[in-house]
Write a protein that holds these residues in place. Structure first.
Motif, PDB file in Angstrom:
ATOM      1  N   THR A 168      -9.042  15.215  -0.717  1.00 36.22           N
ATOM      2  CA  THR A 168      -9.263  14.918   0.694  1.00 36.22           C
ATOM      3  C   THR A 168     -10.341  15.829   1.263  1.00 36.22           C
ATOM      4  N   ASP A 169     -10.777  15.502   2.477  1.00 31.73           N
ATOM      5  CA  ASP A 169     -11.815  16.311   3.128  1.00 31.73           C
ATOM      6  C   ASP A 169     -11.358  17.742   3.377  1.00 31.73           C
ATOM      7  N   ASP A 170     -10.047  17.944   3.562  1.00 28.01           N
ATOM      8  CA  ASP A 170      -9.544  19.291   3.806  1.00 28.01           C
ATOM      9  C   ASP A 170      -9.101  19.997   2.522  1.00 28.01           C
ATOM     10  N   ASP A 226     -11.053   9.080   4.665  1.00 24.82           N
ATOM     11  CA  ASP A 226     -10.619   9.530   5.999  1.00 24.82           C
ATOM     12  C   ASP A 226      -9.119   9.810   6.047  1.00 24.82           C
ATOM     13  N   ASN A 227      -8.637  10.532   5.049  1.00 23.45           N
ATOM     14  CA  ASN A 227      -7.239  10.942   4.975  1.00 23.45           C
ATOM     15  C   ASN A 227      -6.281   9.767   4.815  1.00 23.45           C
ATOM     16  N   ASN A 235       0.437  -7.696  -5.482  1.00 30.10           N
ATOM     17  CA  ASN A 235      -0.927  -8.055  -5.059  1.00 30.10           C
ATOM     18  C   ASN A 235      -1.180  -7.758  -3.586  1.00 30.10           C
ATOM     19  N   GLN A 236      -0.421  -6.827  -3.026  1.00 31.11           N
ATOM     20  CA  GLN A 236      -0.616  -6.459  -1.624  1.00 31.11           C
ATOM     21  C   GLN A 236      -1.615  -5.304  -1.512  1.00 31.11           C
ATOM     22  N   LEU A 237      -2.564  -5.463  -0.615  1.00 34.31           N
ATOM     23  CA  LEU A 237      -3.475  -4.373  -0.262  1.00 34.31           C
ATOM     24  C   LEU A 237      -2.777  -3.523   0.788  1.00 34.31           C
ATOM     25  N   TRP A 238      -2.602  -2.217   0.496  1.00 36.31           N
ATOM     26  CA  TRP A 238      -1.847  -1.364   1.398  1.00 36.31           C
ATOM     27  C   TRP A 238      -2.610  -0.084   1.731  1.00 36.31           C
ATOM     28  N   SER A 239      -2.160   0.586   2.778  1.00 36.17           N
ATOM     29  CA  SER A 239      -2.735   1.876   3.171  1.00 36.17           C
ATOM     30  C   SER A 239      -1.617   2.854   3.489  1.00 36.17           C
ATOM     31  N   TYR A 240      -1.944   4.134   3.330  1.00 36.99           N
ATOM     32  CA  TYR A 240      -0.970   5.188   3.648  1.00 36.99           C
ATOM     33  C   TYR A 240      -1.713   6.331   4.320  1.00 36.99           C
ATOM     34  N   ASN A 241      -1.231   6.710   5.507  1.00 39.84           N
ATOM     35  CA  ASN A 241      -1.841   7.791   6.279  1.00 39.84           C
ATOM     36  C   ASN A 241      -1.205   9.123   5.874  1.00 39.84           C
ATOM     37  N   ASP A 274     -13.614   0.940  -4.037  1.00 46.25           N
ATOM     38  CA  ASP A 274     -14.294   1.701  -2.987  1.00 46.25           C
ATOM     39  C   ASP A 274     -14.047   1.042  -1.640  1.00 46.25           C
ATOM     40  N   ILE A 275     -14.264   1.834  -0.585  1.00 44.05           N
ATOM     41  CA  ILE A 275     -14.116   1.353   0.787  1.00 44.05           C
ATOM     42  C   ILE A 275     -15.160   2.031   1.653  1.00 44.05           C
ATOM     43  N   HIS A 276     -15.743   1.235   2.592  1.00 44.26           N
ATOM     44  CA  HIS A 276     -16.770   1.790   3.478  1.00 44.26           C
ATOM     45  C   HIS A 276     -16.869   0.920   4.726  1.00 44.26           C
TER      46      HIS A 276
END
Length: 721
Positions: A618-620, A660-661, A670-676, A697-699
């Motif tokens: 991560t960035d940190d 971005d964290n 087949n689910q596209l998911w995200s986790y903060n 990749d993602i942008h």
């Protein structure tokens, strides 16, 4: 124009790209040989780097490192190094010179000898030895004077009349493999792997997989009737199989259901099926041996009651023997100072052949008895066509004291003393290492392509039905650069409009760029290159690539910069070009180790050796990684912490993307998911088609991913002349 010459006592054959001394022959890359030839045309003259680069690589932009690699290859063969420069001398800030005597010849009609060898042969009292030495050393300098030709001719005549010459010119066994026919065995839409013959040669046994290479079943095919029979009653996660010499018992490794999350270390079971009963009706496998705390693989019958197999303990492989009679096991071979590789066993020769990597960083071929006693251990003499860090998987062949292995598109023999020779069999598709029929006149292999494409979408992808045909899927997911080969690992260019990706469209794995109305190749890696990871520099003007277990920086103009690390690189995860540090999976003393490496100072910070499959930073500065059970972890105060919200989300996932964290990936459903990572919030963003493999990749709200077009693998049979 001369095609042969000598550098001192070394014979150079340009027609074969070979350098020889005595009976030791080395095949060398054409460009490296061109460097030597240009220096040979200007003996004892200092030739600048610029002149060599202009002459050998005209109209091609390469860095001095490319030339230095060629010089290093030549020095290794000629016996030079940076300190001892008997042949090729470095002149600081000026260039290189060839300091040896150079003799040119276009005469290919007689044997080639150095002057010292002529004197030894002339003084020898053994005419038979003299003739054999003269006729066999076809890679030595020709300086035989005319006055010796008549005596030699007389000797040949005498030997022929005496019936002795045959023993020198006719080898007892064939020394080459020549395949004259390739025939498809399982020409279906399925994916087959691991074909073997039964001990009597009457059956072909193989694995047949479902989609996404998860569950499989075992099948047998009668060679004469061509009838296929399902052997295992249920589909499962079955590994390589082996049939006992008496043809009664089939064994293989089975793991737990690969479609379900793993709550603990996977259980590896050695399974058994009665082969004769299975030929009549599919059987339910039963357990012979359970391994709860270690990994086992590749069982091979030594005789009708003992099985050799590999066991992984504390991240290190060893060879063990399991007795079906006593239900006990013992260690056959477990060297502490080296990394054990793949093995094979010959029933007829009663020999185990295995490869290992020693402390000197070289790969060795070890021959063992069935009881684990080491008979011989020889370093493997890698030719230029085989990357030095490639682990060779040897298989016994029909040749005397010769093994065989595949690098993908090329086949090679490997002698018991570590010598490698290429088999002349041009392949248009990747092929596995052949497994020979008991009669030695034919062999089985797996042939086929894995065709994947890269596509783009948004973070809220449109739903695509799994039943839609490929044309409709392509409309929903427009391909970035369609071909009939494999494209993968696409990444957006920082601050630009290009997309970099790994492709085999030119026959070999290379880095390609797409965008701005162009499609072009920017790397020049050799045949059979494996690429495991690519990352853009922050300025978007170069990429860091893990090619053949080595790190190379590839610039957009095609030039390259190589970083020499003390360990083989298994995977490149991430690169910080500003600090020139990389997050890598290294093979350290035989153990896969997650580490952060300074590429300039080569400082290595070990993070863990937990069999990491993918990692990002991560960035940190937090390192998030996914382990072999596809579970996600983050650093804690005392120990790493499991991200419980992501339990089961990594199944069948090759990698994840960190931006971005936020973690982004595609799960088994087949689910596209995200986790903060800050709020621990998990969200499903959309559903992808079943043929989508992984996110790369993602942008700015757009994603790149890899999906399967076709994955045809079939059993083929090769026939020998």
């Amino acid at each position: 124009m001369f095609s042969r010459y000598w550098v001192g006592d070394f014979f150079v054959d340009l027609s074969r790209n070979q350098i020889s001394l005595n009976e030791q022959t080395h095949t060398i890359a054409p460009k490296a040989l061109a460097v030597l030839t240009y220096l040979a045309k200007h003996p004892r003259k200092v030739v600048s780097q610029d002149e060599l680069l202009d002459q050998i690589w005209p109209d091609t932009l390469v860095t001095p490192n490319t030339l230095q690699r060629s010089i290093a290859q030549l020095r290794k063969i000629l016996g030079d190094d940076r300190k001892t420069q008997l042949h090729i001398k470095t002149h600081a800030k000026q260039g290189y010179s060839l300091e040896s005597e150079v003799t040119w010849s276009d005469d290919e009609s007689v044997a080639l000898e150095t002057p010292a060898q002529q004197e030894r042969n002339i003084s020898s009292q053994n005419a038979t030895t003299r003739l054999n030495h003269t006729t066999k050393n076809s890679t030595q300098r020709h300086r035989i004077r005319k006055r010796y030709l008549v005596p030699l001719a007389a000797i040949v005549l005498l030997l022929a009349l005496g019936g002795l010459a045959t023993s020198f010119y006719l080898p007892a066994h064939s020394t080459q493999l020549t395949f004259y026919k390739l025939q498809a065995i399982t020409a279906t839409d399925n994916k087959e792997f691991s074909p073997t013959y039964s001990a009597d040669g009457q059956f072909i046994i193989f694995s047949r997989y479902l989609e996404k290479m998860c569950a499989n079943s075992l099948w047998a095919r009668n060679i004469h009737t061509e009838k296929e029979v399902l052997l295992t009653e249920n589909w499962g996660s079955y590994g390589r199989h082996s049939l006992s010499p008496d043809g009664k018992n089939l064994v293989f490794i089975a793991t737990q259901d690969c479609t379900k999350p793993e709550k603990k270390d996977a259980c590896y079971n050695l399974m058994h099926v009665d082969f004769q009963k299975a030929l009549q009706r599919p059987q339910s496998p039963n357990v012979l041996l359970r391994c709860q705390s270690s990994t086992i693989k590749k069982p091979v019958w030594l005789d009708n009651s003992n099985i050799a197999l590999m066991q992984k303990v504390s991240n290190r492989w060893r060879l063990i023997k399991y007795s079906t009679n006593s239900n006990t096991s013992e260690v056959l071979y477990a060297p502490d100072d080296r990394a054990l590789g793949i093995f094979d066993y010959s029933i007829s020769e009663r020999l185990i052949a295995t490869t290992s990597r020693h402390e000197d960083n070289q790969h060795y071929l070890d021959l063992l008895t069935p009881n684990g006693k080491v008979i011989s251990s020889h370093p493997i003499d890698y030719p230029d066509e085989v990357p030095k860090d490639r682990n060779i998987g040897p298989n016994f062949s029909s040749l005397e004291k010769q093994l065989i292995f595949s690098t993908g598109r090329q086949l090679f023999t490997l002698s018991y003393t570590g010598q490698v020779a290429k088999i002349d069999l041009p392949l248009d598709e990747p092929m596995s290492t052949p497994k020979f029929h008991p009669n030695g006149k034919r062999a089985l292999a797996i042939k086929g392509r894995f065709d994947t494409d890269i596509a783009s979408s948004t973070l809220n992808p449109p739903p695509v039905a799994n039943t839609l045909p490929l044309d409709t899927v392509n409309e929903a997911y427009p391909s970035i650069a369609r071909s009939i080969s494999r494209e993968a690992d696409a990444a957006y260019q920082p601050g630009g409009n290009l997309i970099a990706f790994n492709s085999t469209r030119s026959g070999d794995a290379q880095i390609w760029l797409s965008g701005e109305n162009e499609l072009r190749k920017v790397s020049q890696f050799p045949m059979d290159t494996f690429i495991h990871g690519l990352n853009w520099a922050a300025d978007g003007q170069s990429l860091l690539v893990n090619a053949n277990s080595s790190i190379t920086q590839v610039f957009l103009d095609g030039s390259e910069k190589n970083y020499l690390l003390p360990y083989a690189v298994r995977q490149l995860f991430q690169w910080d070009s500003e600090t020139n540090t990389a997050l890598l999976l290294l093979r350290i003393d035989g153990v896969d180790t997650l580490a952060e490496v300074n590429l300039i100072g080569r400082d290595i910070e070990v993070i863990n050796n937990k069999d990491v499959k993918w990692a990002q930073k991560t960035d940190d500065g937090q390192i998030i990684y996914m382990d072999k059970m596809k579970q996600f972890w983050r650093p804690g105060i005392v120990e790493d912490l499991l991200i419980k919200e992501l339990y089961g989300q990594g199944i069948n996932q090759k990698k994840f993307v960190l931006s971005d964290n936020m973690i982004y990936a595609i799960n088994r459903e087949n689910q596209l998911w995200s986790y903060n990572l800050s709020t621990n919030n998990f969200s499903v963003l959309g559903k992808m088609h079943k043929d989508v493999l992984y996110l790369s990749d993602i942008h700015r709200g757009n994603i790149l991913f890899t999906f399967v077009v076709s994955a045809k693998k079939e059993v083929v049979e090769l026939y020998l002349e």
